[in-house]
Design a protein around this motif. Structure first.
Motif, PDB file in Angstrom:
ATOM      1  N   ILE A  10      -5.065 -50.109  11.538  1.00  0.00           N
ATOM      2  CA  ILE A  10      -4.893 -49.695  12.944  1.00  0.00           C
ATOM      3  C   ILE A  10      -3.665 -48.797  13.094  1.00  0.00           C
ATOM      4  CG2 ILE A  10      -4.223 -50.573  15.241  1.00  0.00           C
ATOM      5  CD1 ILE A  10      -7.239 -50.743  14.739  1.00  0.00           C
ATOM      6  N   GLU A  11      -2.636 -49.033  12.308  1.00  0.00           N
ATOM      7  CA  GLU A  11      -1.433 -48.192  12.379  1.00  0.00           C
ATOM      8  C   GLU A  11      -1.746 -46.724  12.139  1.00  0.00           C
ATOM      9  OE1 GLU A  11       1.679 -49.734   9.864  1.00  0.00           O
ATOM     10  OE2 GLU A  11       1.613 -51.682  10.845  1.00  0.00           O
ATOM     11  N   ILE A  12      -2.808 -46.432  11.411  1.00  0.00           N
ATOM     12  CA  ILE A  12      -3.201 -45.047  11.144  1.00  0.00           C
ATOM     13  C   ILE A  12      -3.537 -44.312  12.435  1.00  0.00           C
ATOM     14  CG2 ILE A  12      -4.989 -43.608  10.056  1.00  0.00           C
ATOM     15  CD1 ILE A  12      -5.084 -45.819   7.830  1.00  0.00           C
ATOM     16  N   VAL A  13      -4.080 -45.038  13.407  1.00  0.00           N
ATOM     17  CA  VAL A  13      -4.434 -44.422  14.687  1.00  0.00           C
ATOM     18  C   VAL A  13      -3.184 -43.881  15.369  1.00  0.00           C
ATOM     19  CG1 VAL A  13      -5.448 -44.814  16.967  1.00  0.00           C
ATOM     20  CG2 VAL A  13      -6.465 -45.888  14.950  1.00  0.00           C
ATOM     21  N   ALA A  23      -6.826 -36.969  23.246  1.00  0.00           N
ATOM     22  CA  ALA A  23      -6.973 -36.114  22.061  1.00  0.00           C
ATOM     23  C   ALA A  23      -6.174 -36.675  20.891  1.00  0.00           C
ATOM     24  CB  ALA A  23      -6.548 -34.688  22.376  1.00  0.00           C
ATOM     25  N   GLN A  24      -4.970 -37.169  21.143  1.00  0.00           N
ATOM     26  CA  GLN A  24      -4.157 -37.743  20.073  1.00  0.00           C
ATOM     27  C   GLN A  24      -4.808 -39.006  19.513  1.00  0.00           C
ATOM     28  OE1 GLN A  24      -0.622 -37.760  22.576  1.00  0.00           O
ATOM     29  NE2 GLN A  24       0.481 -36.675  20.956  1.00  0.00           N
ATOM     30  N   LEU A  25      -5.366 -39.822  20.386  1.00  0.00           N
ATOM     31  CA  LEU A  25      -6.055 -41.025  19.928  1.00  0.00           C
ATOM     32  C   LEU A  25      -7.325 -40.665  19.155  1.00  0.00           C
ATOM     33  CD1 LEU A  25      -5.561 -43.336  23.029  1.00  0.00           C
ATOM     34  CD2 LEU A  25      -4.560 -43.644  20.769  1.00  0.00           C
ATOM     35  N   GLU A  26      -8.037 -39.649  19.598  1.00  0.00           N
ATOM     36  CA  GLU A  26      -9.239 -39.211  18.884  1.00  0.00           C
ATOM     37  C   GLU A  26      -8.884 -38.725  17.485  1.00  0.00           C
ATOM     38  OE1 GLU A  26     -11.361 -36.335  21.242  1.00  0.00           O
ATOM     39  OE2 GLU A  26     -11.690 -37.788  22.856  1.00  0.00           O
ATOM     40  N   THR A  27      -7.795 -37.973  17.363  1.00  0.00           N
ATOM     41  CA  THR A  27      -7.349 -37.494  16.051  1.00  0.00           C
ATOM     42  C   THR A  27      -6.987 -38.670  15.161  1.00  0.00           C
ATOM     43  OG1 THR A  27      -6.553 -35.425  17.005  1.00  0.00           O
ATOM     44  CG2 THR A  27      -5.639 -36.055  14.869  1.00  0.00           C
ATOM     45  N   GLY A  28      -6.283 -39.648  15.705  1.00  0.00           N
ATOM     46  CA  GLY A  28      -5.920 -40.845  14.947  1.00  0.00           C
ATOM     47  C   GLY A  28      -7.136 -41.630  14.504  1.00  0.00           C
ATOM     48  N   CYS A  29      -8.128 -41.726  15.368  1.00  0.00           N
ATOM     49  CA  CYS A  29      -9.357 -42.443  15.010  1.00  0.00           C
ATOM     50  C   CYS A  29     -10.131 -41.693  13.929  1.00  0.00           C
ATOM     51  CB  CYS A  29     -10.225 -42.674  16.243  1.00  0.00           C
ATOM     52  SG  CYS A  29      -9.552 -43.944  17.350  1.00  0.00           S
ATOM     53  N   ALA A  30     -10.113 -40.368  13.976  1.00  0.00           N
ATOM     54  CA  ALA A  30     -10.776 -39.573  12.935  1.00  0.00           C
ATOM     55  C   ALA A  30     -10.097 -39.805  11.584  1.00  0.00           C
ATOM     56  CB  ALA A  30     -10.759 -38.095  13.306  1.00  0.00           C
ATOM     57  N   ARG A  31      -8.762 -39.867  11.583  1.00  0.00           N
ATOM     58  CA  ARG A  31      -8.025 -40.161  10.344  1.00  0.00           C
ATOM     59  C   ARG A  31      -8.386 -41.552   9.828  1.00  0.00           C
ATOM     60  NH1 ARG A  31      -3.488 -38.189  13.090  1.00  0.00           N
ATOM     61  NH2 ARG A  31      -2.731 -40.313  13.288  1.00  0.00           N
ATOM     62  N   LEU A  32      -8.450 -42.513  10.732  1.00  0.00           N
ATOM     63  CA  LEU A  32      -8.798 -43.878  10.344  1.00  0.00           C
ATOM     64  C   LEU A  32     -10.204 -43.931   9.759  1.00  0.00           C
ATOM     65  CD1 LEU A  32      -8.335 -46.893  10.106  1.00  0.00           C
ATOM     66  CD2 LEU A  32      -8.848 -47.105  12.553  1.00  0.00           C
ATOM     67  N   ALA A  91      -9.613 -51.364  23.927  1.00  0.00           N
ATOM     68  CA  ALA A  91      -9.516 -50.615  22.674  1.00  0.00           C
ATOM     69  C   ALA A  91      -8.168 -49.897  22.578  1.00  0.00           C
ATOM     70  CB  ALA A  91     -10.664 -49.621  22.549  1.00  0.00           C
ATOM     71  N   ALA A  92      -7.651 -49.400  23.690  1.00  0.00           N
ATOM     72  CA  ALA A  92      -6.338 -48.745  23.684  1.00  0.00           C
ATOM     73  C   ALA A  92      -5.237 -49.750  23.354  1.00  0.00           C
ATOM     74  CB  ALA A  92      -6.062 -48.081  25.034  1.00  0.00           C
ATOM     75  N   VAL A  93      -5.374 -50.976  23.834  1.00  0.00           N
ATOM     76  CA  VAL A  93      -4.401 -52.020  23.510  1.00  0.00           C
ATOM     77  C   VAL A  93      -4.430 -52.294  22.005  1.00  0.00           C
ATOM     78  CG1 VAL A  93      -3.811 -54.472  23.796  1.00  0.00           C
ATOM     79  CG2 VAL A  93      -4.413 -53.080  25.794  1.00  0.00           C
ATOM     80  N   VAL A  94      -5.617 -52.420  21.427  1.00  0.00           N
ATOM     81  CA  VAL A  94      -5.724 -52.647  19.981  1.00  0.00           C
ATOM     82  C   VAL A  94      -5.125 -51.457  19.231  1.00  0.00           C
ATOM     83  CG1 VAL A  94      -7.315 -52.947  18.043  1.00  0.00           C
ATOM     84  CG2 VAL A  94      -7.717 -54.180  20.192  1.00  0.00           C
ATOM     85  N   ALA A  95      -5.435 -50.245  19.674  1.00  0.00           N
ATOM     86  CA  ALA A  95      -4.922 -49.037  19.007  1.00  0.00           C
ATOM     87  C   ALA A  95      -3.401 -48.960  19.051  1.00  0.00           C
ATOM     88  CB  ALA A  95      -5.525 -47.786  19.643  1.00  0.00           C
ATOM     89  N   ALA A  96      -2.796 -49.622  20.026  1.00  0.00           N
ATOM     90  CA  ALA A  96      -1.329 -49.610  20.146  1.00  0.00           C
ATOM     91  C   ALA A  96      -0.658 -50.458  19.073  1.00  0.00           C
ATOM     92  CB  ALA A  96      -0.912 -50.074  21.536  1.00  0.00           C
ATOM     93  N   GLY A  97      -1.425 -51.259  18.359  1.00  0.00           N
ATOM     94  CA  GLY A  97      -0.869 -52.017  17.241  1.00  0.00           C
ATOM     95  C   GLY A  97      -0.712 -53.500  17.512  1.00  0.00           C
TER      96      GLY A  97
END
Length: 160
Positions: A10-13, A23-32, A91-97
């Protein structure tokens, strides 16, 4: 998949406090997705299971009935979250780590600012990684249902 490995991924996001745009979250999810696609198939499936469980645990009335921060209806009253909005906010809460996620259960007031953030792409990371690895679509049900209002323990008056 262990919880430790889930939160490492999740830290990758990079969805911490500094990330404010979709857009930043989408880029992070693509990396993940790319990283997860390099994992063994069992880990991809395990990631999907852990994500579903994390989202399910956040599926609680105390969070889902909060209005969207900074949004009002034409009459000036608070703008409620829809079931989809609530899912994307979780999902945003989870993405926050991990630290942010776990803090919600000790201080529910911390959830309110997340109602103005969403991270829908996180919901599809494991499905896209699965498809990259297998060439087939994800067609599995997870142990935990993460749709809004599916956690009977989190929504006591909805229980049977």
């Amino acid at each position: 998949m262990t919880w430790e490995r889930f939160w490492q991924l999740i830290e990758i996001v990079g969805g911490g406090a500094g990330i404010e745009t979709c857009a930043q979250l989408e880029t992070g999810c693509a990396r993940l997705t790319e990283v997860l696609a390099c994992e063994p198939l069992g880990q991809i499936i395990g990631f999907g299971e852990r994500l579903a469980e994390a989202l399910h645990r956040l599926d609680q009335e105390q969070f889902g009935t909060l209005p969207i921060t900074g949004a009002v209806l034409p009459d000036g009253s608070p703008f409620p979250q829809s079931s989809d909005h609530f899912l994307y906010t979780r999902a945003a809460v989870v993405a926050a780590g991990r630290d942010v996620y776990e803090s919600m259960f000790h201080d529910p007031d911390r959830f309110a600012p997340f109602t103005a953030r969403q991270c829908e792409p996180l919901l599809y990371v494991h499905e896209e990684a699965f498809e990259l690895v297998t060439g087939t679509e994800w067609d599995r049900l997870t142990r935990y249902d993460y749709e809004s209002c599916s956690n009977a323990d989190g929504w006591p008056e909805l229980r049977g």
